[in-house]
Design a protein around this motif. Sequence first.
Motif, short mmCIF file in Angstrom:
data_model
loop_
_atom_site.label_atom_id
_atom_site.label_comp_id
_atom_site.label_asym_id
_atom_site.label_seq_id
_atom_site.Cartn_x
_atom_site.Cartn_y
_atom_site.Cartn_z
N MET A 1 0.34 -1.01 0.00
CA MET A 1 0.43 -0.06 -0.10
C MET A 1 1.30 1.24 0.00
SD MET A 1 -3.06 1.29 2.98
CE MET A 1 -4.71 -0.19 2.32
N SER A 2 0.54 1.89 -0.92
CA SER A 2 1.72 3.15 -1.14
C SER A 2 1.18 3.93 0.11
CB SER A 2 1.18 4.38 -2.37
OG SER A 2 0.07 4.62 -2.35
N LEU A 3 1.71 5.69 0.71
CA LEU A 3 2.11 6.67 1.70
C LEU A 3 0.39 7.20 1.54
CD1 LEU A 3 2.61 7.82 3.74
CD2 LEU A 3 3.99 9.42 2.66
N ASP A 4 0.12 7.49 0.60
CA ASP A 4 -1.34 7.97 0.01
C ASP A 4 -2.84 7.04 0.09
OD1 ASP A 4 -0.14 10.37 -0.76
OD2 ASP A 4 0.09 10.24 -3.15
N GLU A 5 -2.48 5.74 -0.37
CA GLU A 5 -3.48 5.31 -0.09
C GLU A 5 -3.24 5.00 1.50
OE1 GLU A 5 -3.04 1.92 -3.54
OE2 GLU A 5 -1.51 2.46 -2.16
N LYS A 6 -2.52 4.41 2.74
CA LYS A 6 -2.21 4.21 4.19
C LYS A 6 -3.24 5.88 4.09
CE LYS A 6 1.51 1.05 4.32
NZ LYS A 6 2.99 0.97 4.50
N PHE A 7 -2.74 6.57 3.75
CA PHE A 7 -3.35 8.38 3.97
C PHE A 7 -4.78 7.97 4.49
CE2 PHE A 7 -3.98 12.82 3.21
CZ PHE A 7 -3.91 13.13 4.59
N ASN A 8 -5.13 8.21 2.90
CA ASN A 8 -6.87 8.03 2.53
C ASN A 8 -7.30 6.99 3.29
OD1 ASN A 8 -6.76 10.30 1.10
ND2 ASN A 8 -6.07 8.83 -0.87
N ALA A 9 -6.36 5.89 3.64
CA ALA A 9 -7.50 4.89 4.49
C ALA A 9 -7.79 5.21 6.37
CB ALA A 9 -6.74 3.53 4.55
N SER A 10 -6.84 6.26 6.34
CA SER A 10 -6.42 7.22 7.79
C SER A 10 -7.15 7.53 7.77
CB SER A 10 -5.00 6.91 8.55
OG SER A 10 -4.52 6.05 8.67
N ALA A 11 -7.73 8.57 7.46
CA ALA A 11 -8.66 9.22 7.10
C ALA A 11 -10.00 8.99 6.94
CB ALA A 11 -8.52 10.56 5.60
N GLU A 12 -10.07 7.99 6.26
CA GLU A 12 -11.82 7.07 6.71
C GLU A 12 -12.30 6.99 7.96
OE1 GLU A 12 -14.34 7.31 4.62
OE2 GLU A 12 -12.73 9.00 3.83
N LYS A 13 -10.61 5.73 8.70
CA LYS A 13 -11.15 5.42 9.86
C LYS A 13 -11.05 6.62 10.55
CE LYS A 13 -7.70 2.11 11.15
NZ LYS A 13 -6.86 1.26 11.82
N VAL A 14 -10.50 7.38 10.64
CA VAL A 14 -10.62 8.67 11.95
C VAL A 14 -12.57 8.41 12.26
CG1 VAL A 14 -10.51 11.23 12.18
CG2 VAL A 14 -9.43 9.80 11.75
N LYS A 15 -13.15 9.34 10.52
CA LYS A 15 -14.56 9.06 10.25
C LYS A 15 -15.32 8.19 11.31
CE LYS A 15 -14.17 11.30 6.21
NZ LYS A 15 -14.92 11.07 4.72
N THR A 16 -14.59 7.34 11.50
CA THR A 16 -15.70 5.31 12.46
C THR A 16 -15.21 5.86 13.43
OG1 THR A 16 -13.60 4.45 12.07
CG2 THR A 16 -15.62 4.84 10.51
N PHE A 17 -14.70 6.73 14.40
CA PHE A 17 -14.69 6.16 15.87
C PHE A 17 -15.58 6.37 16.22
CE2 PHE A 17 -10.21 8.75 16.18
CZ PHE A 17 -9.67 7.35 15.28
N THR A 18 -15.45 6.42 17.49
CA THR A 18 -17.45 5.90 17.85
C THR A 18 -17.22 6.60 19.30
OG1 THR A 18 -16.35 3.88 19.46
CG2 THR A 18 -17.72 3.02 17.59
N LYS A 19 -15.70 7.61 19.43
CA LYS A 19 -15.87 8.11 21.03
C LYS A 19 -15.40 9.01 20.36
CE LYS A 19 -15.58 4.57 24.49
NZ LYS A 19 -14.61 3.52 25.04
#
Length: 87
Positions: A1-19
């Motif tokens: 996975m490229s740096l950009d792909e990891k970055f975009n995945a992390s940006a999406e993961k933030v949106k799923t935080f339950t707290k």
Amino acid sequence: MSLDEKFNASAEKVKTFTKRPTDEELLQIYALFKQATVGDNDTEKPGLLDLKGKAKWSAWSEKKGMSKDAAKQAYIELVEKLSASYL
């Protein structure tokens, strides 16, 4: 996975935080995201009464000089660290 792909995945993961992360953690997430996507902050400082805007502006300005790739990597690492507490 490229740096950009990891970055975009992390940006999406933030949106799923339950707290909600702490204010300081949110500022760091914001600042690293802006540095990674826009670069150095060259916007005008918000007025005295805009406390939230000033906090965000200051957090982003502290990242001045950090490369976009370094900011992306730091963002990915921060999101991974926080996801243990907020997912």
